[in-house]
Design a protein around this motif. Sequence first.
Motif, PDB file in Angstrom:
ATOM      1  N   LEU A 128      32.537  28.597  58.397  1.00 22.79           N
ATOM      2  CA  LEU A 128      31.374  29.404  58.029  1.00 22.79           C
ATOM      3  C   LEU A 128      31.466  30.789  58.654  1.00 22.79           C
ATOM      4  CD1 LEU A 128      28.306  26.982  58.329  1.00 22.79           C
ATOM      5  CD2 LEU A 128      29.204  28.044  56.265  1.00 22.79           C
ATOM      6  N   ARG A 129      31.805  30.807  59.926  1.00 16.30           N
ATOM      7  CA  ARG A 129      31.892  32.085  60.644  1.00 16.30           C
ATOM      8  C   ARG A 129      33.024  32.957  60.116  1.00 16.30           C
ATOM      9  NH1 ARG A 129      31.486  36.431  61.851  1.00 16.30           N
ATOM     10  NH2 ARG A 129      31.294  37.326  63.920  1.00 16.30           N
ATOM     11  N   LEU A 130      34.113  32.332  59.693  1.00 15.39           N
ATOM     12  CA  LEU A 130      35.230  33.088  59.129  1.00 15.39           C
ATOM     13  C   LEU A 130      34.946  33.555  57.706  1.00 15.39           C
ATOM     14  CD1 LEU A 130      38.200  30.890  60.407  1.00 15.39           C
ATOM     15  CD2 LEU A 130      37.685  33.246  61.103  1.00 15.39           C
ATOM     16  N   GLY A 131      33.865  33.040  57.125  1.00 17.30           N
ATOM     17  CA  GLY A 131      33.505  33.422  55.766  1.00 17.30           C
ATOM     18  C   GLY A 131      34.384  32.775  54.707  1.00 17.30           C
ATOM     19  N   LYS A 132      34.952  31.636  55.038  1.00 14.66           N
ATOM     20  CA  LYS A 132      35.834  30.920  54.113  1.00 14.66           C
ATOM     21  C   LYS A 132      35.080  29.769  53.469  1.00 14.66           C
ATOM     22  CE  LYS A 132      39.369  33.365  55.457  1.00 14.66           C
ATOM     23  NZ  LYS A 132      40.049  34.313  54.621  1.00 14.66           N
ATOM     24  N   SER A 133      35.621  29.260  52.379  1.00 14.87           N
ATOM     25  CA  SER A 133      34.997  28.119  51.699  1.00 14.87           C
ATOM     26  C   SER A 133      35.882  26.878  51.810  1.00 14.87           C
ATOM     27  CB  SER A 133      34.738  28.459  50.234  1.00 14.87           C
ATOM     28  OG  SER A 133      35.960  28.766  49.587  1.00 14.87           O
ATOM     29  N   TRP A 134      36.653  26.796  52.883  1.00 11.55           N
ATOM     30  CA  TRP A 134      37.555  25.664  53.072  1.00 11.55           C
ATOM     31  C   TRP A 134      36.757  24.383  53.216  1.00 11.55           C
ATOM     32  CZ3 TRP A 134      40.105  28.653  57.590  1.00 11.55           C
ATOM     33  CH2 TRP A 134      40.919  29.673  57.082  1.00 11.55           C
ATOM     34  N   GLN A 135      37.260  23.324  52.594  1.00 10.79           N
ATOM     35  CA  GLN A 135      36.645  22.002  52.673  1.00 10.79           C
ATOM     36  C   GLN A 135      37.620  21.058  53.359  1.00 10.79           C
ATOM     37  OE1 GLN A 135      33.636  20.839  51.021  1.00 10.79           O
ATOM     38  NE2 GLN A 135      33.072  22.972  50.789  1.00 10.79           N
ATOM     39  N   PHE A 136      37.100  20.187  54.180  1.00  5.96           N
ATOM     40  CA  PHE A 136      37.906  19.166  54.848  1.00  5.96           C
ATOM     41  C   PHE A 136      37.294  17.817  54.530  1.00  5.96           C
ATOM     42  CE2 PHE A 136      38.023  23.002  57.440  1.00  5.96           C
ATOM     43  CZ  PHE A 136      39.376  23.259  57.430  1.00  5.96           C
ATOM     44  N   LYS A 137      38.118  16.879  54.101  1.00  7.78           N
ATOM     45  CA  LYS A 137      37.637  15.538  53.776  1.00  7.78           C
ATOM     46  C   LYS A 137      37.214  14.819  55.043  1.00  7.78           C
ATOM     47  CE  LYS A 137      40.487  14.933  49.706  1.00  7.78           C
ATOM     48  NZ  LYS A 137      41.524  14.134  49.084  1.00  7.78           N
ATOM     49  N   SER A 138      36.299  13.913  54.882  1.00  8.74           N
ATOM     50  CA  SER A 138      35.875  13.079  55.996  1.00  8.74           C
ATOM     51  C   SER A 138      37.048  12.237  56.476  1.00  8.74           C
ATOM     52  CB  SER A 138      34.741  12.160  55.562  1.00  8.74           C
ATOM     53  OG  SER A 138      34.460  11.231  56.567  1.00  8.74           O
ATOM     54  N   LEU A 139      37.151  12.074  57.771  1.00 10.37           N
ATOM     55  CA  LEU A 139      38.252  11.318  58.350  1.00 10.37           C
ATOM     56  C   LEU A 139      37.916   9.846  58.532  1.00 10.37           C
ATOM     57  CD1 LEU A 139      39.324  13.838  61.103  1.00 10.37           C
ATOM     58  CD2 LEU A 139      40.284  13.559  58.841  1.00 10.37           C
TER      59      LEU A 139
END
Length: 103
Positions: A81-92
Amino acid sequence: MSTEFDIELFLAGVLTGSHTTRQRHLRQAKVIQATISNRWRRDNRWTWQRKHLVWFLNQQVNQRAESTRYYYLLTMHLLTLRLGKSWQFKSLAHVRNRPRLGL
């Protein structure tokens, strides 16, 4: 500028919750930053790519307790969020015994 102050300043805009929660996020962000810096020589968080965080999840967090993995994912969400990216990470939670994550 010290790393502690730097990470606090970096996350200040997105860091919410109780004092304990904020401290946990800061502590985990410092671990993430140090690990990525040591492995990838990326001292500046603005130069991080998604692959750096995926590598951290695969190599450093994957074999830890489910609750630890969950809390690191929350911290990574704040970082993205702080980097302004929309990266998603799957639940582990569903990949406990797998050697690699399908991210």
